[in-house]
Design a protein around this motif. Structure first.
Motif, PDB file in Angstrom:
ATOM      1  N   SER A 176     -11.866  22.398  -3.414  1.00  0.00           N
ATOM      2  CA  SER A 176     -11.210  22.562  -4.521  1.00  0.00           C
ATOM      3  C   SER A 176      -9.823  23.568  -4.121  1.00  0.00           C
ATOM      4  O   SER A 176      -8.770  23.578  -4.654  1.00  0.00           O
ATOM      5  N   ASP A 179      -7.287  21.730  -2.100  1.00  0.00           N
ATOM      6  CA  ASP A 179      -6.494  20.844  -3.128  1.00  0.00           C
ATOM      7  C   ASP A 179      -5.374  21.602  -3.789  1.00  0.00           C
ATOM      8  O   ASP A 179      -4.123  21.151  -3.950  1.00  0.00           O
ATOM      9  N   LYS A 180      -5.769  23.119  -4.172  1.00  0.00           N
ATOM     10  CA  LYS A 180      -4.772  23.791  -4.966  1.00  0.00           C
ATOM     11  C   LYS A 180      -3.664  24.240  -3.873  1.00  0.00           C
ATOM     12  O   LYS A 180      -2.696  24.356  -4.308  1.00  0.00           O
ATOM     13  N   GLU A 182      -2.666  22.528  -1.388  1.00  0.00           N
ATOM     14  CA  GLU A 182      -1.856  21.206  -1.225  1.00  0.00           C
ATOM     15  C   GLU A 182      -0.899  21.225  -2.282  1.00  0.00           C
ATOM     16  O   GLU A 182       0.456  20.803  -2.227  1.00  0.00           O
ATOM     17  N   ARG A 183      -1.204  21.218  -3.594  1.00  0.00           N
ATOM     18  CA  ARG A 183      -0.434  21.356  -4.800  1.00  0.00           C
ATOM     19  C   ARG A 183       0.731  22.173  -4.655  1.00  0.00           C
ATOM     20  O   ARG A 183       1.842  21.763  -5.257  1.00  0.00           O
ATOM     21  N   GLU A 184       0.462  23.521  -4.340  1.00  0.00           N
ATOM     22  CA  GLU A 184       1.315  24.484  -4.387  1.00  0.00           C
ATOM     23  C   GLU A 184       2.387  24.332  -3.413  1.00  0.00           C
ATOM     24  O   GLU A 184       3.694  24.471  -3.485  1.00  0.00           O
ATOM     25  N   LYS A 185       1.902  23.679  -2.266  1.00  0.00           N
ATOM     26  CA  LYS A 185       2.915  23.207  -1.180  1.00  0.00           C
ATOM     27  C   LYS A 185       3.900  22.135  -1.691  1.00  0.00           C
ATOM     28  O   LYS A 185       5.055  22.199  -1.419  1.00  0.00           O
ATOM     29  N   GLU A 186       3.485  21.482  -2.189  1.00  0.00           N
ATOM     30  CA  GLU A 186       4.283  20.046  -2.849  1.00  0.00           C
ATOM     31  C   GLU A 186       5.051  20.395  -3.567  1.00  0.00           C
ATOM     32  O   GLU A 186       6.377  20.199  -3.762  1.00  0.00           O
ATOM     33  N   ALA A 187       4.808  21.363  -4.724  1.00  0.00           N
ATOM     34  CA  ALA A 187       5.457  22.057  -5.589  1.00  0.00           C
ATOM     35  C   ALA A 187       6.681  22.927  -5.056  1.00  0.00           C
ATOM     36  O   ALA A 187       7.933  22.911  -5.329  1.00  0.00           O
TER      37      ALA A 187
END
Length: 234
Positions: A176, A179-180, A182-187
């Motif tokens: 988890s 995943d968090k 990765e989402r912050e990096k993409e944002a």
């Protein structure tokens, strides 16, 4: 960083599965020699009480053979109870791999006497099935009531043996967290995340070295700093 966390998550899962497998699949036997001390001494003297043969550690199957108390031993036990002393038991465990270990356990003698020698032995195992403790428990008593117990009630031990396996702790939810990240990096790459920090919070790693450099330079050239001060005075 993400690769390291992913590897760590997989590694922890492997360790957890190994522990579970050890608990569920490992089996062995153990022989426990029981000795007890019935006289309150600084250096207790232990005499034979009996033997326990655990044929299956996984299933907790045990055969208990114990000696009845002699009249002298009954008197000693009741004296311990009257004086509010402790009853001590020593367990010598011989495992199926030939290893030997000893454990001490104590209870109030009055609790054992008032329970009429009805006790429990808790045999604790680690995740590999190795015995790591033998504890004496009086299940029917939580305290002494001060009741008089006739010697006729202190004839034989009625002992139940319980084998307790170690519980495997929960595995950290590393996935988890990955995943968090990765989402912050993409944002951030899409420009969706705004940095609302102050200038000092953003660039402290550049500001601090400069301040330290100025302080060190000032300390290394005190005369130049004083000369500049004198020149300003003129």
């Amino acid at each position: 960083m993400l690769k390291i966390l992913t590897f760590l998550s997989c590694f922890l899962c492997m360790i957890n599965n190994f522990c579970l497998a050890s608990n569920l699949e490992h089996d062995g036997w153990a022989n426990i020699k029981l000795e007890h001390s019935l006289v309150a001494l600084e250096n207790p003297i232990f005499t034979e009480r009996g033997n326990i043969s655990i044929q299956s550690l996984r299933l907790g199957q045990a055969i208990v053979k114990q000696n009845p108390l002699t009249e002298e031993e009954k008197i000693h036990l009741r004296d311990l109870a009257t004086k509010n002393q402790f009853y001590q038991i020593r367990s010598t465990v011989v495992a199926s791999d030939g290893s030997e270990s000893k454990f001490l356990s104590t209870v109030k003698a009055c609790m054992l006497a008032e329970a009429e020698l009805d006790d429990r032995l808790l045999v604790s195992l680690d995740y590999t099935g190795r015995v790591i403790g033998v504890t004496l428990i009086i299940a029917s008593r939580s305290t002494c009531e001060g009741a008089f117990v006739p010697l006729s009630k202190l004839k034989e031990f009625t002992t139940s043996v319980y084998v307790r396996h170690s519980d495997v702790g929960p595995t950290p939810n590393t996935q988890s967290y990955i995943d968090k990240l990765e989402r912050e990096k993409e944002a951030r790459e899409r420009g969706e995340v705004k940095d609302n920090r102050s200038i000092l919070a953003k660039y402290w790693m550049y500001i601090v070295p400069v301040v330290i450099l100025l302080m060190v330079s000032s300390m290394a050239n005190p005369e130049a700093a004083a000369g500049n001060g004198g020149g300003a005075g003129r």
